[in-house]
Design a protein around this motif. Structure first.
Motif, PDB file in Angstrom:
ATOM      1  N   PRO A 276       3.903  27.043  -2.201  1.00  0.00           N
ATOM      2  CA  PRO A 276       4.050  28.458  -1.836  1.00  0.00           C
ATOM      3  C   PRO A 276       3.560  29.417  -2.915  1.00  0.00           C
ATOM      4  CG  PRO A 276       5.988  27.234  -1.169  1.00  0.00           C
ATOM      5  CD  PRO A 276       5.142  26.275  -1.958  1.00  0.00           C
ATOM      6  N   ALA A 277       3.772  29.071  -4.183  1.00  0.00           N
ATOM      7  CA  ALA A 277       3.378  29.961  -5.277  1.00  0.00           C
ATOM      8  C   ALA A 277       1.865  30.069  -5.430  1.00  0.00           C
ATOM      9  CB  ALA A 277       3.995  29.467  -6.585  1.00  0.00           C
ATOM     10  N   LYS A 278       1.106  29.132  -4.855  1.00  0.00           N
ATOM     11  CA  LYS A 278      -0.345  29.108  -5.055  1.00  0.00           C
ATOM     12  C   LYS A 278      -1.140  29.650  -3.867  1.00  0.00           C
ATOM     13  CE  LYS A 278      -0.280  25.266  -8.351  1.00  0.00           C
ATOM     14  NZ  LYS A 278      -0.727  23.887  -8.642  1.00  0.00           N
ATOM     15  N   VAL A 279      -0.481  29.958  -2.765  1.00  0.00           N
ATOM     16  CA  VAL A 279      -1.214  30.399  -1.579  1.00  0.00           C
ATOM     17  C   VAL A 279      -1.905  31.732  -1.835  1.00  0.00           C
ATOM     18  CG1 VAL A 279      -0.987  31.130   0.820  1.00  0.00           C
ATOM     19  CG2 VAL A 279       0.242  29.112   0.025  1.00  0.00           C
ATOM     20  N   ARG A 280      -1.177  32.704  -2.357  1.00  0.00           N
ATOM     21  CA  ARG A 280      -1.781  34.014  -2.610  1.00  0.00           C
ATOM     22  C   ARG A 280      -2.897  33.913  -3.659  1.00  0.00           C
ATOM     23  NH1 ARG A 280      -0.199  39.126  -1.427  1.00  0.00           N
ATOM     24  NH2 ARG A 280       1.785  38.340  -0.611  1.00  0.00           N
ATOM     25  N   MET A 281      -2.698  33.091  -4.680  1.00  0.00           N
ATOM     26  CA  MET A 281      -3.724  32.904  -5.700  1.00  0.00           C
ATOM     27  C   MET A 281      -4.978  32.294  -5.083  1.00  0.00           C
ATOM     28  SD  MET A 281      -3.684  30.529  -9.146  1.00  0.00           S
ATOM     29  CE  MET A 281      -2.092  31.181  -9.642  1.00  0.00           C
TER      30      MET A 281
ATOM     31  N   ARG B 112     -11.857  34.784  -2.231  1.00  0.00           N
ATOM     32  CA  ARG B 112     -12.578  36.046  -2.054  1.00  0.00           C
ATOM     33  C   ARG B 112     -13.580  36.302  -3.181  1.00  0.00           C
ATOM     34  NH1 ARG B 112     -10.818  39.822   1.568  1.00  0.00           N
ATOM     35  NH2 ARG B 112     -11.516  41.509   0.182  1.00  0.00           N
ATOM     36  N   THR B 113     -13.405  35.612  -4.321  1.00  0.00           N
ATOM     37  CA  THR B 113     -14.344  35.791  -5.428  1.00  0.00           C
ATOM     38  C   THR B 113     -15.484  34.783  -5.411  1.00  0.00           C
ATOM     39  OG1 THR B 113     -13.125  34.349  -6.963  1.00  0.00           O
ATOM     40  CG2 THR B 113     -12.456  36.670  -6.853  1.00  0.00           C
ATOM     41  N   VAL B 114     -15.285  33.619  -4.788  1.00  0.00           N
ATOM     42  CA  VAL B 114     -16.319  32.572  -4.816  1.00  0.00           C
ATOM     43  C   VAL B 114     -17.057  32.428  -3.491  1.00  0.00           C
ATOM     44  CG1 VAL B 114     -15.039  31.280  -6.563  1.00  0.00           C
ATOM     45  CG2 VAL B 114     -14.717  30.708  -4.145  1.00  0.00           C
TER      46      VAL B 114
END
Length: 268
Positions: free
Chosen positions: A37-42, A48-50
């Motif tokens: 869960p902590a990595k989904v937003r990241m 969006r950058t790659v």
């Protein structure tokens, strides 16, 4: 020679009718990464950058009704890590977790052979519900349509098939421009068991975390995706069907039931 196969479908009627228009998705290397869960937003920010959002289908809800045998043979192949794994599903798109009668829907055969995945699909006509209600899961499409379509796909039917579980999730799609790789972030993965005698009759049980999928023709990933390494995630053969069905078979209140099997530590 018998004119009826093991599913009870007439071989004569199958050979006499017109084959449907089958869309074939060519084999691609499929990489799946579970995200805590902590990595989904990241992960969403990094994607969006790659890569660029898909020009036609940047985001949408995907809904599927999965079929299996009474003995859950396809599920057992999935969790055992067999080289050859198949999934049979009815798929539709949009905010409704249960399709309306006029909703475009597709019967799909998803085939996995080692690291490669491919798919066959045809548009499926849903049955018309009675006034004021939707058909039950077993009545969304006719059993004859299901078996005839699988026959057209060239899939051997060794036992009767039944609807087992419905799964819905939100998908963000991206394209890596230099390689043409398809990337997807799936989150809010919810499921409801529809087969009698399975699970604890819970609706919209939501898995914690999400799934990152990368699909393309080559084993080697382009250097443009190197920033994704910061996520520190492992390539797996993750299956939403298997993970969701396993969750429903664990007793409510279990600490790890909303996480894929063996991934309790990754949630911390």
């Amino acid at each position: 020679m018998s004119l009826t196969d093991k599913s009870g479908v007439s071989a004569l009627s199958r050979s006499a009718r017109q084959r449907q228009n089958i869309t074939l998705f060519q084999p691609r290397i499929e990489r799946k990464f579970y995200l805590s869960p902590a990595k989904v937003r990241m992960a969403y920010g990094l994607l969006r950058t790659v890569a660029l959002p898909h020009p036609g289908y940047a985001s949408e809800q995907i809904n599927s009704l999965y079929y299996d045998t009474a003995g859950l043979d396809l599920f057992e192949r999935s969790i055992s890590g067999d080289y050859q794994k198949d999934k049979i599903r009815l798929r539709w798109y949009g905010d409704s977790v249960w399709p309306e009668a006029d909703c475009p829907a597709y019967l799909e055969l998803k085939m996995r052979r080692g690291f490669e995945g491919s798919k066959k699909r045809v548009e499926a006509k849903l049955n018309t519900p009675q006034p004021g209600r939707l058909p039950d899961s077993d009545g969304l499409i006719s059993r004859k349509l299901l078996y005839d379509t699988l026959g057209d796909f060239g899939w051997d039917i060794n036992a009767p098939l039944y609807p087992v579980i419905s799964i819905s999730y939100w998908r963000y799609r991206f394209i890596e421009v230099s390689s043409g790789l398809s990337l997807a972030l799936d989150c809010h993965i919810r499921s409801t068991v529809v087969a009698a005698g399975l699970g604890y009759k819970e609706h919209n049980l939501e898995m914690e975390g999400g799934v990152l999928e990368i699909k393309g023709r080559d084993m080697e990933l382009p250097s443009s995706l190197n920033p994704l390494r910061i996520l520190d995630i492992d390539w797996s053969r993750f299956s939403k069907y298997a993970a969701c069905l396993e969750a429903h078979q664990q007793e409510p209140g279990s600490q790890s039931r909303l996480l894929p099997s063996g991934l309790l530590d990754q949630s911390e």
